[in-house]
Write a protein that holds these residues in place. Sequence first.
Motif, PDB file in Angstrom:
ATOM      1  N   LYS A 192      -1.000  15.300   6.275  1.00 38.15           N
ATOM      2  CA  LYS A 192      -1.936  14.383   6.926  1.00 38.15           C
ATOM      3  C   LYS A 192      -1.769  14.386   8.440  1.00 38.15           C
ATOM      4  O   LYS A 192      -1.798  13.341   9.095  1.00 38.15           O
ATOM      5  CB  LYS A 192      -1.772  12.965   6.362  1.00 38.15           C
ATOM      6  CG  LYS A 192      -2.072  12.876   4.872  1.00 38.15           C
ATOM      7  CD  LYS A 192      -1.915  11.461   4.347  1.00 38.15           C
ATOM      8  CE  LYS A 192      -2.218  11.406   2.848  1.00 38.15           C
ATOM      9  NZ  LYS A 192      -2.046  10.048   2.293  1.00 38.15           N
ATOM     10  N   SER A 194      -2.980  15.169  12.263  1.00 43.88           N
ATOM     11  CA  SER A 194      -4.265  15.135  12.960  1.00 43.88           C
ATOM     12  C   SER A 194      -4.461  16.367  13.829  1.00 43.88           C
ATOM     13  O   SER A 194      -5.590  16.771  14.101  1.00 43.88           O
ATOM     14  CB  SER A 194      -4.367  13.876  13.830  1.00 43.88           C
ATOM     15  OG  SER A 194      -3.334  13.855  14.801  1.00 43.88           O
ATOM     16  N   ASP A 282     -10.810  15.027   9.388  1.00 41.45           N
ATOM     17  CA  ASP A 282     -10.793  14.520   8.013  1.00 41.45           C
ATOM     18  C   ASP A 282     -12.073  13.741   7.743  1.00 41.45           C
ATOM     19  O   ASP A 282     -12.264  12.646   8.261  1.00 41.45           O
ATOM     20  CB  ASP A 282      -9.565  13.623   7.820  1.00 41.45           C
ATOM     21  CG  ASP A 282      -9.339  13.241   6.363  1.00 41.45           C
ATOM     22  OD1 ASP A 282     -10.258  13.477   5.544  1.00 41.45           O
ATOM     23  OD2 ASP A 282      -8.267  12.721   6.054  1.00 41.45           O
TER      24      ASP A 282
END
Length: 575
Positions: A192, A194, A282
Amino acid sequence: MIRKRIGDILIEKGIVTTVQIDDALKEQERSGRKLGNILVETGIITEDQFIEAISERLNVPKISLVNLVIDPMIITIVPVELARRYTLIPVFKLGNNLTIAMVDPVNVIAIDELKYITKCEIKRVIATSSEINAAIDQYYSVADTMQGVIAGYSAREEAIRPGQAEAFTAAEMETPVVKLVNIIIAQAVKDKASDIHIEPDETQLRVRYRINGVMREEASPPKTLQSEIISRIKIASNMDVSEKRLPQDGRLVVPIDGQNIDLRISTLPTIHGEKVVIRILDKRILNLGLEQLGFSPKLLSKWKNLITKKEGLVLITGPTSSGKTTTLYSALQEINSIEKNIITVEDPVEYSLALINQVQTNEKAGLTFATSLRFILRQNPDIIMIGEIRDMETASMAVRSALTGHLVFSTLHTNDAPSSITRLIDMGIENYLVASALKGVLAQRLLRTNCQNCIEEYSPHEIQLRLAGMETEADSIKFIHGVGCNRCRMTGYSGQTGIYELIDIDDTLSEMIINGNSEPQIKSYVTTKGYRPLFQMGLEKVKAGVVCLEELLRMTSIGETVSITQKPVRVSINA
């Protein structure tokens, strides 16, 4: 000595009944599956209870991997394929004795294979499959997969001698580097992250992920593969591979675990080669409602009232990576409808939004924020979103648009909401225009949230309490932080939440802006109207156990005056 059966142990402990065991034995006879798996899958017992029963029956110690930190050098002893095939992981090595955490400690084939590969005596401990799999995912990550790819690449290079190159197609020659790039991206998506930063140094090619706003270094590919890795990324994102002297931008979509992931690529020439930053977009944030961003109920009500106004300028302010874009998109999704003409101008357009006309700036072609706005106004928009107000010309166009019956959203880079007013005036906008156009300002930060799997109560250091102004009330507050576990990769944090402060411009505040009142005077007035600064809003999340005090001090200006180096004193969470 006759060992008790698993079923008998579970019955003695009062975990299951005889009837449940009999039913499970019938299912075992019918399906051939193991008794314990049947009991766990049907929810009769937990995985922990089953492991405890096996530990007692076999006299094999049970171990928890959740808070255990395994030496990476120990991990390299056992290949990842073997670890996944038999669901096991090495945890300790003392002399020639290697301790292995296993789901099935009586698997003789696995133990013999471990002895042959490691040349060690194997000591068995038992752990749950979920903990072992989580540990495998954590420790056998980019590094180990990367080693295999590089080994394959080296072997292929060795095999290609004069006269043998025709044995390999161009695609086959490229495969190792493609795999290497895919591994780096896939691991970042899984963690996860960025952003991915691929940074050339004098002696190495560094790879770092930004996770929950903090940079973390990962396994680095060999420096010798630098040009091939960067070329691969540039080719895939439609950049000019031959151009290495100027920055470039590109986009790429890659399939990962059945989902298409959008990537925004940026290159920057440095003295040691081109640095590459890959922004992972995302799309799940498009499904985030305002309720999920961390607003307090009272503040959310005020914000929704502000974004549904018919006209005016609404600003969101905060530093880079403070979540401004996410809040903007969520606000647009909240008010988006078939009856409204919404146009955005962004640099760049990060996500495609249904029913919204999105324009991407192109400064080389002369399409700036300001010039885009001039043409957008001819498109009869109801709502305009400007990615960022960077200069006087853009600010002037935004204010003009807000004064001619449009609702305008935009962002600024300021530390808090009150300073956005003076920032607009400093940019050259007249006081009376700011007072007439501006309807509200939202300032925000993103804080890392405590990992709920490893939280414990603790006592912050005295200097932290003094910075937060909480010396007198510290005894009445239960401070919580994460201590680090496999699920959060020993960071103590998992996920992020927002903290917000909001100024709603009323008639009195408009008059103060026209009169040129100072920023402290504005802060003093809005405080009487319910304004609470970011730090105060963050303290509510600290008291609720959502974030720790250190994280709040790190991310808000009140905590930037002193460097916090002392470790907190731990106390039992049950104290």
